[in-house]
Scaffold this active site. Structure first.
Site, PDB file in Angstrom:
ATOM      1  N   MET A  78     -63.734  -9.257 -15.516  1.00  0.00           N
ATOM      2  CA  MET A  78     -63.140  -9.794 -14.291  1.00  0.00           C
ATOM      3  C   MET A  78     -62.770 -11.257 -14.493  1.00  0.00           C
ATOM      4  O   MET A  78     -61.788 -11.743 -13.919  1.00  0.00           O
ATOM      5  CB  MET A  78     -64.089  -9.639 -13.104  1.00  0.00           C
ATOM      6  CG  MET A  78     -64.189  -8.204 -12.593  1.00  0.00           C
ATOM      7  SD  MET A  78     -62.579  -7.485 -12.150  1.00  0.00           S
ATOM      8  CE  MET A  78     -62.104  -8.524 -10.787  1.00  0.00           C
ATOM      9  N   VAL A  81     -59.386 -11.321 -16.062  1.00  0.00           N
ATOM     10  CA  VAL A  81     -58.384 -10.979 -15.044  1.00  0.00           C
ATOM     11  C   VAL A  81     -58.148 -12.178 -14.128  1.00  0.00           C
ATOM     12  O   VAL A  81     -57.008 -12.519 -13.796  1.00  0.00           O
ATOM     13  CB  VAL A  81     -58.816  -9.733 -14.236  1.00  0.00           C
ATOM     14  CG1 VAL A  81     -57.879  -9.492 -13.063  1.00  0.00           C
ATOM     15  CG2 VAL A  81     -58.876  -8.512 -15.150  1.00  0.00           C
ATOM     16  N   HIS A  82     -59.225 -12.832 -13.737  1.00  0.00           N
ATOM     17  CA  HIS A  82     -59.135 -14.021 -12.896  1.00  0.00           C
ATOM     18  C   HIS A  82     -58.340 -15.115 -13.611  1.00  0.00           C
ATOM     19  O   HIS A  82     -57.495 -15.788 -12.996  1.00  0.00           O
ATOM     20  CB  HIS A  82     -60.549 -14.510 -12.560  1.00  0.00           C
ATOM     21  CG  HIS A  82     -60.604 -15.679 -11.648  1.00  0.00           C
ATOM     22  ND1 HIS A  82     -60.181 -15.643 -10.338  1.00  0.00           N
ATOM     23  CD2 HIS A  82     -61.052 -16.938 -11.869  1.00  0.00           C
ATOM     24  CE1 HIS A  82     -60.359 -16.826  -9.780  1.00  0.00           C
ATOM     25  NE2 HIS A  82     -60.884 -17.632 -10.691  1.00  0.00           N
ATOM     26  N   ALA A  83     -58.579 -15.292 -14.896  1.00  0.00           N
ATOM     27  CA  ALA A  83     -57.844 -16.289 -15.677  1.00  0.00           C
ATOM     28  C   ALA A  83     -56.354 -15.963 -15.700  1.00  0.00           C
ATOM     29  O   ALA A  83     -55.512 -16.861 -15.555  1.00  0.00           O
ATOM     30  CB  ALA A  83     -58.401 -16.356 -17.099  1.00  0.00           C
ATOM     31  N   HIS A 134     -54.800 -17.075 -12.571  1.00  0.00           N
ATOM     32  CA  HIS A 134     -54.591 -18.530 -12.550  1.00  0.00           C
ATOM     33  C   HIS A 134     -53.338 -18.907 -13.328  1.00  0.00           C
ATOM     34  O   HIS A 134     -52.574 -19.785 -12.895  1.00  0.00           O
ATOM     35  CB  HIS A 134     -55.807 -19.266 -13.123  1.00  0.00           C
ATOM     36  CG  HIS A 134     -56.830 -19.587 -12.098  1.00  0.00           C
ATOM     37  ND1 HIS A 134     -56.804 -20.735 -11.353  1.00  0.00           N
ATOM     38  CD2 HIS A 134     -57.910 -18.902 -11.677  1.00  0.00           C
ATOM     39  CE1 HIS A 134     -57.826 -20.753 -10.528  1.00  0.00           C
ATOM     40  NE2 HIS A 134     -58.517 -19.636 -10.704  1.00  0.00           N
TER      41      HIS A 134
END
Length: 103
Positions: A71, A74-76, A79
């Protein structure tokens, strides 16, 4: 390769780029266009670093095919995408402020 470290780099550089671009918009609203342009240059440099970290992950994965997805990764990626979008929109908004002020 440490996917967590690279993900954190992407998040940090992306966040920095977004923040600088948003500050540039505020400067343009105030009519401080030279400051806005300088901030946009800094934002672009941060976003380039964000892309470089992302590319390192992509090349590593292509060569080794053992990168574990998380996750955080995915978060990166989110961004990175939002940093690109913020930069593009900030450029347009700053140009609009220039047109309004006839600069």
């Amino acid at each position: 390769m440490d996917g967590i470290e690279k993900s954190m780099e992407i998040i940090a550089f992306g966040g920095q780029g977004k923040s600088l671009a948003m500050t540039a918009i505020q400067k343009a609203r105030a009519g401080e266009f030279e400051e806005a342009e300088a901030l946009m240059k800094e934002a672009h440099e941060a976003i380039v670093k964000c892309h470089q970290s992302h590319s390192e992950l992509l090349f590593y994965d292509a060569e080794n095919q053992d990168l574990k997805f998380s996750m955080l990764l995915v978060h990166a990626a989110d961004h990175l995408t939002s940093a690109d979008m913020t930069e593009a929109m900030a450029e347009e908004i700053i140009e609009l402020y220039k047109e309004i002020r006839h600069v």
